[in-house]
Design a protein around this motif. Structure first.
Motif, PDB file in Angstrom:
ATOM      1  N   GLN A 195      -8.254  26.628  20.372  1.00  0.00           N
ATOM      2  CA  GLN A 195      -9.011  25.627  19.993  1.00  0.00           C
ATOM      3  C   GLN A 195     -10.499  25.626  20.183  1.00  0.00           C
ATOM      4  OE1 GLN A 195      -6.705  21.914  21.314  1.00  0.00           O
ATOM      5  NE2 GLN A 195      -5.078  23.413  21.838  1.00  0.00           N
ATOM      6  N   ASN A 198     -11.933  27.771  17.656  1.00  0.00           N
ATOM      7  CA  ASN A 198     -12.019  27.121  16.246  1.00  0.00           C
ATOM      8  C   ASN A 198     -12.827  25.871  16.015  1.00  0.00           C
ATOM      9  OD1 ASN A 198     -10.736  26.672  13.610  1.00  0.00           O
ATOM     10  ND2 ASN A 198      -9.357  25.165  14.470  1.00  0.00           N
ATOM     11  N   TYR A 199     -13.140  25.001  16.962  1.00  0.00           N
ATOM     12  CA  TYR A 199     -13.791  23.800  16.878  1.00  0.00           C
ATOM     13  C   TYR A 199     -15.481  23.974  17.048  1.00  0.00           C
ATOM     14  CZ  TYR A 199      -9.786  21.368  15.924  1.00  0.00           C
ATOM     15  OH  TYR A 199      -8.413  20.900  15.366  1.00  0.00           O
ATOM     16  N   THR A 201     -16.572  24.208  20.419  1.00  0.00           N
ATOM     17  CA  THR A 201     -16.860  23.106  21.467  1.00  0.00           C
ATOM     18  C   THR A 201     -17.304  23.920  22.841  1.00  0.00           C
ATOM     19  OG1 THR A 201     -14.547  22.904  22.000  1.00  0.00           O
ATOM     20  CG2 THR A 201     -15.362  21.229  20.366  1.00  0.00           C
ATOM     21  N   ARG A 206     -18.677  28.595  16.837  1.00  0.00           N
ATOM     22  CA  ARG A 206     -17.257  28.677  16.167  1.00  0.00           C
ATOM     23  C   ARG A 206     -17.052  30.099  15.770  1.00  0.00           C
ATOM     24  NH1 ARG A 206     -16.464  23.791  11.617  1.00  0.00           N
ATOM     25  NH2 ARG A 206     -15.638  22.233  12.962  1.00  0.00           N
ATOM     26  N   HIS A 208     -13.572  31.615  13.882  1.00  0.00           N
ATOM     27  CA  HIS A 208     -12.217  31.202  13.263  1.00  0.00           C
ATOM     28  C   HIS A 208     -11.313  32.458  13.352  1.00  0.00           C
ATOM     29  CE1 HIS A 208     -13.552  27.273  11.977  1.00  0.00           C
ATOM     30  NE2 HIS A 208     -14.303  27.608  10.995  1.00  0.00           N
ATOM     31  N   HIS A 229      -1.831  24.169  15.463  1.00  0.00           N
ATOM     32  CA  HIS A 229      -3.157  24.302  15.084  1.00  0.00           C
ATOM     33  C   HIS A 229      -3.467  25.632  14.179  1.00  0.00           C
ATOM     34  CE1 HIS A 229      -5.502  21.717  17.628  1.00  0.00           C
ATOM     35  NE2 HIS A 229      -4.537  21.699  18.566  1.00  0.00           N
ATOM     36  N   HIS A 232      -2.817  24.186  10.629  1.00  0.00           N
ATOM     37  CA  HIS A 232      -3.903  23.613  10.182  1.00  0.00           C
ATOM     38  C   HIS A 232      -4.928  24.423   9.682  1.00  0.00           C
ATOM     39  CE1 HIS A 232      -7.373  20.627  10.192  1.00  0.00           C
ATOM     40  NE2 HIS A 232      -7.952  21.435  10.811  1.00  0.00           N
ATOM     41  N   MET A 233      -5.299  25.656  10.504  1.00  0.00           N
ATOM     42  CA  MET A 233      -6.150  26.675   9.876  1.00  0.00           C
ATOM     43  C   MET A 233      -5.702  27.369   8.491  1.00  0.00           C
ATOM     44  SD  MET A 233      -7.145  28.474  13.450  1.00  0.00           S
ATOM     45  CE  MET A 233      -8.726  29.403  12.499  1.00  0.00           C
TER      46      MET A 233
END
Length: 246
Positions: A195, A198-199, A201, A206, A208, A229, A232-233
C-alpha cells in the motif's frame, strides 16, 4: 472506580478490567484484527494495560517511549502521525518491568541496550542474560516447528537515534523495517508495504511494480485486504495494463 480513557471519554474501563484483555484489545486496534484500525486508541489501551502490570504491554510502551511515540498527538487512527521527543528513562523502565515479566521484546531491547550502552551501563554479561532466554525460546519453537516453517522474527528498532532526524527520514526508516519483515514472509507487512509503495506515502516514492509484487505475495497467502488492493491496481492499470479479469 471506573475511569474514562484520556482522549476517549465515551470509553469507560471498569476497575476489574483484566490487563490481558486490555492488551489484546490494544493489539486488535493496532493491527485491525476484526475491527477497524485505531492506532491512537491502541496507545491508551497499551498504556493502561502496562500500568496494570502486563509485561507485553510494558514492552510495547517501552518501544513507544524509545521512538517518541508516547504522546497521543503522535498517532492518528490509521497509524503514526508524527514523532516526538523520546524518553529513554521511561523506555528503559518499561522494558525492565516487561523483561521481569518474561516479555521477549523487552528482553531483546535491554540486551541491545546493555550491549551498546544505550541508557544503561555497557555490559556484555548483562546483554547475554537478557538475550539468552529469548534465544532459548526461539530454539524451542524452531525445534517444534512443522516441516521447514521456522518462527518469524520481526526486525524492530529498539532505540531512538541520538542525533536529530527529520520526520521523513524516520518514516522511511519505519517502512524499511516493515519491508525487511515483508521480505522475510510476514503477510501483514507485505500488505502494508504494498500500500505504501502504491500510494507513495510515508516518504516513499511511488513504485507500482514493487507494490504489485508485495501485494501479490500477500494475496497468494490469502490476505483479503491485499486481494482488494491488487484488484484495484489491475482495474486501474497501475503497474501494468488494465485487467478486469485479474
Amino acid at each position: 472506580e471506573a475511569v474514562s480513557l484520556p482522549h476517549f471519554p465515551s470509553l469507560v474501563v471498569e476497575p476489574y478490567a483484566h490487563r490481558g484483555a486490555l492488551r489484546e484489545y490494544a493489539k486488535a486496534c493496532q493491527d485491525g484484527l476484526g475491527i477497524p484500525v485505531r492506532a491512537d486508541l491502541a496507545l491508551e489501551l497499551f498504556r493502561l494495560a502496562a500500568a496494570k502490570g502486563d509485561p507485553e504491554a510494558q514492552g510495547q510502551m517501552g518501544v513507544r517511549y524509545a521512538l517518541g511515540l508516547q504522546h497521543q498527538t503522535s498517532w492518528e487512527a490509521e497509524g503514526v502521525a508524527e514523532f516526538g521527543e523520546a524518553d529513554e528513562n521511561a523506555a528503559t523502565l518499561h522494558f525492565y518491568f516487561g523483561a521481569l515479566g518474561g516479555d521477549a521484546l523487552s528482553r531483546m531491547a535491554l540486551g541491545y541496550r546493555h550491549m551498546h550502552g544505550v541508557g544503561v551501563p555497557k555490559s556484555c554479561w548483562s546483554a547475554v542474560s537478557y538475550y539468552q532466554p529469548v534465544a532459548e525460546q526461539v530454539a524451542n519453537l524452531a525445534a517444534n516447528a512443522q516441516g521447514s516453517q521456522l518462527p518469524q522474527i520481526e526486525r524492530i528498532r529498539l532505540s531512538a537515534q541520538q542525533s536529530p532526524v527529520s520526520k521523513a527520514d524516520r518514516l522511511r526508516e519505519v517502512v524499511q523495517y516493515y519491508q525487511d519483515s515483508a521480505d522475510k514472509g510476514n503477510v501483514d507487512a507485505q500488505t502494508a508495504v504494498g500500500q505504501v509503495l502504491n500510494y507513495g506515502t510515508h516518504g516513499m516514492q511511488r513504485d507500482h511494480e514493487a507494490a504489485m509484487h508485495y501485494l501479490h505475495r500477500a494475496s497468494t497467502a490469502g490476505d483479503a485486504e491485499a486481494m482488494g488492493h491488487l484488484g484495484h491496481m489491475h482495474a486501474n492499470g497501475l503497474g501494468g495494463g488494465v485487467d478486469f479479469v485479474s
